[in-house]
Write a protein that holds these residues in place. Structure first.
Motif, PDB file in Angstrom:
ATOM      1  N   TYR A   1       0.853  -1.178  -0.166  1.00 33.20           N
ATOM      2  CA  TYR A   1      -0.136   0.101  -0.047  1.00 33.20           C
ATOM      3  C   TYR A   1       0.846   1.229   0.056  1.00 33.20           C
ATOM      4  CZ  TYR A   1      -4.212   2.658   0.161  1.00 33.20           C
ATOM      5  OH  TYR A   1      -5.203   3.437  -0.304  1.00 33.20           O
ATOM      6  N   MET A   2       2.157   1.015   0.425  1.00 35.84           N
ATOM      7  CA  MET A   2       2.980   2.265   0.476  1.00 35.84           C
ATOM      8  C   MET A   2       3.239   2.741  -1.091  1.00 35.84           C
ATOM      9  SD  MET A   2       6.963   2.127   1.366  1.00 35.84           S
ATOM     10  CE  MET A   2       7.670   1.326  -0.107  1.00 35.84           C
ATOM     11  N   TYR A   3       3.183   2.003  -2.174  1.00 35.01           N
ATOM     12  CA  TYR A   3       3.200   2.216  -3.532  1.00 35.01           C
ATOM     13  C   TYR A   3       2.071   3.307  -3.719  1.00 35.01           C
ATOM     14  CZ  TYR A   3       6.742  -1.511  -3.720  1.00 35.01           C
ATOM     15  OH  TYR A   3       7.884  -2.392  -3.673  1.00 35.01           O
ATOM     16  N   ALA A   4       0.708   2.739  -3.541  1.00 39.66           N
ATOM     17  CA  ALA A   4      -0.197   3.444  -3.478  1.00 39.66           C
ATOM     18  C   ALA A   4      -0.243   4.778  -3.069  1.00 39.66           C
ATOM     19  CB  ALA A   4      -1.626   2.722  -3.373  1.00 39.66           C
ATOM     20  N   ALA A   5       0.154   4.837  -1.647  1.00 41.37           N
ATOM     21  CA  ALA A   5       0.411   6.336  -1.120  1.00 41.37           C
ATOM     22  C   ALA A   5       1.188   7.094  -1.779  1.00 41.37           C
ATOM     23  CB  ALA A   5       0.779   5.928   0.237  1.00 41.37           C
ATOM     24  N   THR A   6       2.379   6.489  -2.440  1.00 41.25           N
ATOM     25  CA  THR A   6       3.329   7.364  -3.065  1.00 41.25           C
ATOM     26  C   THR A   6       3.015   7.943  -4.322  1.00 41.25           C
ATOM     27  OG1 THR A   6       5.066   6.048  -1.939  1.00 41.25           O
ATOM     28  CG2 THR A   6       5.678   7.332  -3.769  1.00 41.25           C
ATOM     29  N   MET A   7       2.357   6.923  -5.099  1.00 40.92           N
ATOM     30  CA  MET A   7       1.784   7.297  -6.301  1.00 40.92           C
ATOM     31  C   MET A   7       0.583   8.336  -6.543  1.00 40.92           C
ATOM     32  SD  MET A   7       2.308   3.860  -8.733  1.00 40.92           S
ATOM     33  CE  MET A   7       1.534   2.936  -7.195  1.00 40.92           C
ATOM     34  N   SER A   8      -0.140   8.511  -5.169  1.00 39.02           N
ATOM     35  CA  SER A   8      -1.162   9.205  -5.099  1.00 39.02           C
ATOM     36  C   SER A   8      -0.835  10.571  -4.336  1.00 39.02           C
ATOM     37  CB  SER A   8      -2.367   8.456  -4.013  1.00 39.02           C
ATOM     38  OG  SER A   8      -1.819   8.386  -2.980  1.00 39.02           O
ATOM     39  N   CYS A   9       0.476  10.679  -4.218  1.00 41.03           N
ATOM     40  CA  CYS A   9       1.034  12.073  -3.432  1.00 41.03           C
ATOM     41  C   CYS A   9       0.414  12.185  -2.011  1.00 41.03           C
ATOM     42  CB  CYS A   9       0.764  13.039  -4.277  1.00 41.03           C
ATOM     43  SG  CYS A   9       1.799  12.998  -5.912  1.00 41.03           S
ATOM     44  N   GLN A  10       0.000  11.023  -1.360  1.00 41.69           N
ATOM     45  CA  GLN A  10      -0.447  11.033  -0.021  1.00 41.69           C
ATOM     46  C   GLN A  10       0.534  10.772   1.168  1.00 41.69           C
ATOM     47  OE1 GLN A  10      -3.449  12.405   0.688  1.00 41.69           O
ATOM     48  NE2 GLN A  10      -3.522  12.845  -1.394  1.00 41.69           N
ATOM     49  N   VAL A  11       1.848  10.604   0.760  1.00 44.35           N
ATOM     50  CA  VAL A  11       2.797   9.987   1.654  1.00 44.35           C
ATOM     51  C   VAL A  11       2.898  10.910   2.888  1.00 44.35           C
ATOM     52  CG1 VAL A  11       5.236   9.980   1.798  1.00 44.35           C
ATOM     53  CG2 VAL A  11       4.397   9.395  -0.158  1.00 44.35           C
ATOM     54  N   GLN A  12       2.761  12.169   2.923  1.00 42.52           N
ATOM     55  CA  GLN A  12       3.060  12.867   4.242  1.00 42.52           C
ATOM     56  C   GLN A  12       1.601  12.660   5.126  1.00 42.52           C
ATOM     57  OE1 GLN A  12       5.760  14.729   5.191  1.00 42.52           O
ATOM     58  NE2 GLN A  12       6.363  13.668   3.373  1.00 42.52           N
ATOM     59  N   SER A  13       0.807  12.022   4.663  1.00 42.89           N
ATOM     60  CA  SER A  13      -0.503  11.675   5.319  1.00 42.89           C
ATOM     61  C   SER A  13      -0.450  10.286   6.239  1.00 42.89           C
ATOM     62  CB  SER A  13      -1.701  11.433   4.674  1.00 42.89           C
ATOM     63  OG  SER A  13      -1.978  12.652   3.905  1.00 42.89           O
ATOM     64  N   TYR A  14       0.732   9.667   6.137  1.00 46.25           N
ATOM     65  CA  TYR A  14       0.846   8.347   6.462  1.00 46.25           C
ATOM     66  C   TYR A  14       1.943   8.354   7.719  1.00 46.25           C
ATOM     67  CZ  TYR A  14      -1.612   6.013   3.408  1.00 46.25           C
ATOM     68  OH  TYR A  14      -2.755   5.714   2.365  1.00 46.25           O
ATOM     69  N   ASP A  15       1.345   7.616   8.807  1.00 46.58           N
ATOM     70  CA  ASP A  15       2.455   7.634  10.013  1.00 46.58           C
ATOM     71  C   ASP A  15       3.487   6.684   9.865  1.00 46.58           C
ATOM     72  OD1 ASP A  15       0.592   9.218  11.979  1.00 46.58           O
ATOM     73  OD2 ASP A  15      -0.952   7.909  11.168  1.00 46.58           O
ATOM     74  N   LEU A  16       3.215   5.364   9.417  1.00 47.55           N
ATOM     75  CA  LEU A  16       4.135   4.415   9.185  1.00 47.55           C
ATOM     76  C   LEU A  16       4.137   3.666   7.703  1.00 47.55           C
ATOM     77  CD1 LEU A  16       6.069   2.191  10.390  1.00 47.55           C
ATOM     78  CD2 LEU A  16       4.432   1.080  11.320  1.00 47.55           C
ATOM     79  N   PHE A  17       5.440   3.460   7.215  1.00 48.82           N
ATOM     80  CA  PHE A  17       5.615   2.499   6.314  1.00 48.82           C
ATOM     81  C   PHE A  17       6.370   1.512   6.462  1.00 48.82           C
ATOM     82  CE2 PHE A  17       5.235   5.946   2.586  1.00 48.82           C
ATOM     83  CZ  PHE A  17       3.947   6.117   2.814  1.00 48.82           C
ATOM     84  N   THR A  18       6.285   0.355   6.084  1.00 49.08           N
ATOM     85  CA  THR A  18       6.865  -0.892   6.397  1.00 49.08           C
ATOM     86  C   THR A  18       7.750  -1.514   5.136  1.00 49.08           C
ATOM     87  OG1 THR A  18       5.206  -2.409   6.047  1.00 49.08           O
ATOM     88  CG2 THR A  18       5.617  -1.394   8.257  1.00 49.08           C
ATOM     89  N   PRO A  19       8.748  -0.796   4.389  1.00 47.59           N
ATOM     90  CA  PRO A  19       9.287  -1.260   3.544  1.00 47.59           C
ATOM     91  C   PRO A  19      10.433  -2.231   3.731  1.00 47.59           C
ATOM     92  CG  PRO A  19      10.255   0.887   3.959  1.00 47.59           C
ATOM     93  CD  PRO A  19       9.132   0.448   4.823  1.00 47.59           C
ATOM     94  N   ASP A  20      10.788  -3.299   2.829  1.00 45.17           N
ATOM     95  CA  ASP A  20      12.290  -3.592   2.887  1.00 45.17           C
ATOM     96  C   ASP A  20      13.166  -2.738   2.228  1.00 45.17           C
ATOM     97  OD1 ASP A  20      12.127  -4.292   0.103  1.00 45.17           O
ATOM     98  OD2 ASP A  20      11.571  -6.602   0.565  1.00 45.17           O
ATOM     99  N   VAL A  21      14.512  -3.323   2.188  1.00 41.23           N
ATOM    100  CA  VAL A  21      15.446  -2.338   1.501  1.00 41.23           C
ATOM    101  C   VAL A  21      15.158  -2.008   0.034  1.00 41.23           C
ATOM    102  CG1 VAL A  21      17.923  -2.188   0.969  1.00 41.23           C
ATOM    103  CG2 VAL A  21      17.353  -3.173   3.322  1.00 41.23           C
ATOM    104  N   GLY A  22      14.780  -3.014  -0.627  1.00 41.55           N
ATOM    105  CA  GLY A  22      14.364  -2.811  -1.973  1.00 41.55           C
ATOM    106  C   GLY A  22      13.211  -2.019  -2.277  1.00 41.55           C
ATOM    107  N   GLU A  23      12.261  -2.212  -1.458  1.00 40.41           N
ATOM    108  CA  GLU A  23      10.935  -1.405  -1.525  1.00 40.41           C
ATOM    109  C   GLU A  23      11.389   0.009  -0.909  1.00 40.41           C
ATOM    110  OE1 GLU A  23       8.134  -4.953  -0.548  1.00 40.41           O
ATOM    111  OE2 GLU A  23       8.909  -3.772   1.121  1.00 40.41           O
ATOM    112  N   LEU A  24      12.313   0.205  -0.048  1.00 37.79           N
ATOM    113  CA  LEU A  24      12.705   1.746   0.213  1.00 37.79           C
ATOM    114  C   LEU A  24      13.508   2.372  -1.021  1.00 37.79           C
ATOM    115  CD1 LEU A  24      13.260   3.401   2.741  1.00 37.79           C
ATOM    116  CD2 LEU A  24      15.378   2.249   3.067  1.00 37.79           C
ATOM    117  N   SER A  25      14.043   1.631  -1.785  1.00 35.35           N
ATOM    118  CA  SER A  25      14.833   2.143  -3.039  1.00 35.35           C
ATOM    119  C   SER A  25      13.666   2.968  -3.582  1.00 35.35           C
ATOM    120  CB  SER A  25      15.344   1.099  -3.692  1.00 35.35           C
ATOM    121  OG  SER A  25      16.490   0.430  -3.076  1.00 35.35           O
TER     122      SER A  25
END
Length: 165
Positions: free
Chosen positions: A19-43
């Motif tokens: 869901y982090m991808y959807a938040a990022t692509m919809s420009c809503q990142v700053q609305s989120y309290d927590l993302f749980t990526p692995d290192v590749g997803e963090l890239s």
């Protein structure tokens, strides 16, 4: 938080890696309290022009030795939630761009390949936040609890997430 004697609850937005991808692509990142990526997803969070992880500019894989730089880049460009639980051989607890804790023991390399481990971590963090723990404490406790559950199973390449749950 008390307001006029009435308990009001704050909604928390916690996004697993998918869901982090959807938040990022919809420009809503700053609305989120927590993302749980692995290192590749963090890239993906460090590549400001990639519309999808598939299109990152060649640095999504083999980044374990770059995790500190990737965390700094994602936070610097405000392309991250306020908190991060970066999953991997070492779990990093990040709050406001600063690494506040690391959880790397007990360590079982086989657990990193078990599908669903990120889901168990996200579920544990969410449950802890729901009962009133801070997000930062919840990340640390969930990362440790997940690893301790793995210790009880002694995971192998054949392990399933249900074995750990």
């Amino acid at each position: 938080m008390l307001a006029d004697g009435v308990l009001s609850l704050l909604a928390r937005l916690i996004a697993d890696a998918g869901y982090m991808y959807a938040a990022t692509m919809s420009c809503q990142v700053q609305s989120y309290d927590l993302f749980t990526p692995d290192v590749g997803e963090l890239s993906f969070l460090t590549d400001k022009i990639a519309p999808h992880p598939f299109y990152t500019r060649g640095f999504i894989l083999h980044q374990d030795n770059q995790v500190l730089d990737l965390i700094a880049r994602a936070c610097k460009h405000q392309n991250s939630a306020r908190h991060l639980l970066v999953k991997g051989s070492c779990n990093y607890v990040v709050c406001d761009g600063k690494i506040t804790d690391r959880v790397d023991q007990p360590s079982f390399e086989a657990m990193e390949a078990v599908g669903g481990i990120g889901d168990t971590l996200t579920g544990l963090v969410s449950a802890l936040v729901e009962i009133g723990r801070s997000i930062q404490d919840s990340i640390r406790i969930a990362a440790l609890a997940n690893r301790l559950a793995g210790a009880l199973v002694s995971p192998s390449s054949a392990s399933q997430v249900a074995d750990i749950i």
